[in-house]
Design an enzyme around this catalytic site. Structure first.
Site, PDB file in Angstrom:
ATOM      1  N   GLU A  84     -78.035  85.535 -78.861  1.00 49.69           N
ATOM      2  CA  GLU A  84     -78.747  84.882 -79.976  1.00 49.69           C
ATOM      3  C   GLU A  84     -78.253  85.372 -81.333  1.00 49.69           C
ATOM      4  O   GLU A  84     -78.260  86.578 -81.602  1.00 49.69           O
ATOM      5  CB  GLU A  84     -80.260  85.152 -79.834  1.00 49.69           C
ATOM      6  N   LYS A 267     -92.024  88.344 -77.811  1.00 49.88           N
ATOM      7  CA  LYS A 267     -90.664  87.909 -77.454  1.00 49.88           C
ATOM      8  C   LYS A 267     -89.664  88.461 -78.475  1.00 49.88           C
ATOM      9  O   LYS A 267     -88.567  88.902 -78.139  1.00 49.88           O
ATOM     10  CB  LYS A 267     -90.605  86.376 -77.399  1.00 49.88           C
ATOM     11  N   ASP A 283     -82.179  97.756 -66.306  1.00 48.14           N
ATOM     12  CA  ASP A 283     -82.834  96.604 -65.684  1.00 48.14           C
ATOM     13  C   ASP A 283     -83.766  95.959 -66.724  1.00 48.14           C
ATOM     14  O   ASP A 283     -84.919  96.353 -66.876  1.00 48.14           O
ATOM     15  CB  ASP A 283     -83.618  97.098 -64.460  1.00 48.14           C
ATOM     16  N   HIS A 385     -81.160  82.053 -89.655  1.00 46.41           N
ATOM     17  CA  HIS A 385     -80.756  81.722 -88.310  1.00 46.41           C
ATOM     18  C   HIS A 385     -79.691  80.625 -88.324  1.00 46.41           C
ATOM     19  O   HIS A 385     -78.722  80.686 -87.600  1.00 46.41           O
ATOM     20  CB  HIS A 385     -82.002  81.214 -87.584  1.00 46.41           C
TER      21      HIS A 385
END
Ligand code: MEV
Length: 433
Positions: A84, A267, A283, A385
């Site tokens: 991202e 998130k 992990d 972004h």
């Protein structure tokens, strides 16, 4: 594309080369295209082939280095593997602001993980639970005998906890084996010990054992980080520092009372945490699961999900951010050691073990969250972004290395970052070449 039949008997027995050929053949791909699975320099395909099954190659994610991180007075360059745009830049920028307030102050609990054993069929579940707990000393010794190396480095099984729960299939006993796993992620040690104790639990309960597996809701392996973001460093465009702080506090308050926003808030935290976890061969699914289940666990009773971070204003008018979440990361065993890129990244971090890694990763999570809230509370997320996203769109439209920047710039300027627009810009560019 796609395939007619995904059954490939004996596929696992082939060499990597043969697997690639086979896939190219059944999927109708030119052999030259499947060469794209070949890892770049620094990674031996033989190592990858031993890590998982049916290996045909490697998937490359961009690896970026976040700068400016100061955690407990020590500087870190932080490797982040993520697809991202904006994430690495945002983390670096947030770390720079936090640095002006003294950097991140992070701490971890003892690295204790929980192994769960499900016991079914006990006639007297409460009596059975007591019989298990009464035998704790012997049971812990039995568990520790399974991993003498862990005991030698100061870890090992620490205690038992047990509950009787009413399930849709009737009452069951759930026993927790709490294990200090030191520098390991812990799944192997905990699962081995849980499997070893399960028959003993079953015998004592006069029932039978069923599931024996680690829990990712690692409530006893929690990391915390705190940073002060000085008000005067937060002024931005037409926004005064105090406006930005108010905006961030209102943004956080929405996450604290609305599960839909909270999911996205958390998130954003995981954007940073998972990127470092991937770069260091950890992990990241375990971390994701741990974080989100912890967010739900924190919201009890009655709530759905809680933000993993908090924001307040201190007595001097500065913004104080804190974060707390389970952090089951390891620096021994697993890909952290076997994967050469992960090993290199761990070396770059210059960490001494899992606890230090946990402190850094947790601070990156806070930095990432702060950066997202700061952008959301001011100009919005799309502006920053989009200029980076424009590069991806330009590439998707077919721009080559020498054209990407020009197409991306024109796209961002146009305010329409879409593939059709990129194609139009690209064809104009080429017609003038
Ligand atoms: C995007 O990957 C992450 C954000 O949505 C996080 C947030 O909204 O806080 C920007």
């Amino acid at each position: 594309m796609g395939v007619q039949n995904s059954e490939l008997p004996g596929f696992y027995k082939l060499s990597v080369e043969e697997r690639r050929k086979k896939i190219a053949e059944v999927a109708g791909l030119p052999a030259s295209e499947v060469d794209g699975w070949q890892p770049g320099t620094g990674v031996d395909i033989g190592i990858l082939d031993r890590m998982i099954e049916n290996v045909v190659g490697a998937f490359s994610l961009p690896l970026g280095i976040a700068t400016h991180f100061l955690v407990n007075g020590k500087d870190y360059l932080v490797p982040m593997a993520i697809e991202e745009p904006s994430v690495v830049a945002a983390a670096s920028h947030a770390a720079k602001i936090a640095r002006a307030g003294g950097g991140f102050h992070a701490m971890v609990s003892a690295p204790q993980m929980i192994g769960q054993v499900q016991i079914l069929g006990a006639k007297d579940p409460h009596g059975a639970l007591h019989r298990i707990l009464e035998d704790e000393t012997r049971l812990l010794e039995l568990a520790n005998a399974k991993d003498p190396v862990l005991a030698k480095v100061g870890g090992g099984a620490r205690r038992l906890e047990a509950r009787v729960v009413e399930s849709p299939r009737g009452p069951m006993i759930i026993v927790h084996l709490v294990v200090d796993v030191r520098d390991a992620m812990g799944a192997n040690a905990v699962n081995t010990m849980s499997e070893a104790l399960a028959p003993e639990f079953a015998r004592l309960a006069e029932g039978r054992s069923h599931l024996r597996i680690i829990s990712n809701l690692a409530i006893y392996r929690v990391a915390r980080s705190r940073a002060v973001f000085p008000r005067d460093t937060l002024a931005f465009g037409n926004w005064k520092g105090s406006d930005v702080i108010d905006g961030i506090l209102d943004a956080w308050a929405m996450a604290a009372c609305d599960p839909f926003r909270c999911a996205t808030h958390n998130k954003g935290i995981m954007n940073g945490i998972s990127a470092v976890a991937i770069a260091t061969g950890n992990d990241f699914r375990a971390l994701e699961s741990g974080a989100h289940s912890y967010a739900a666990w924190k919201a009890r009773p009655g709530g759905v999900i809680a933000p993993l971070s908090t924001y307040e204003q201190d007595a001097n008018g500065n913004l104080v951010g804190t974060i707390e979440l389970p952090m089951a990361v390891g620096t021994v065993g697993g890909a952290t050691v076997s994967h050469p890129t992960a090993r290199l990244n761990v070396r770059l971090l210059g960490i001494s073990g899992a606890e230090e890694l946990a402190r850094v990763i947790t601070s990156v999570g806070l930095a990432q969250n702060f950066a997202a809230l700061r952008a959301l509370a001011t100009e919005g997320i799309q502006k920053g972004h989009m200029s980076l996203h424009a590069r991806n769109v330009a590439m998707a439209a077919g721009a080559n290395a020498s054209e990407v920047d020009r197409v991306a710039e024109a796209l961002a300027r146009s305010g329409t970052v879409r593939i059709d627009k990129a194609k139009e810009i690209l064809s104009t560019l080429r017609s003038h070449a």
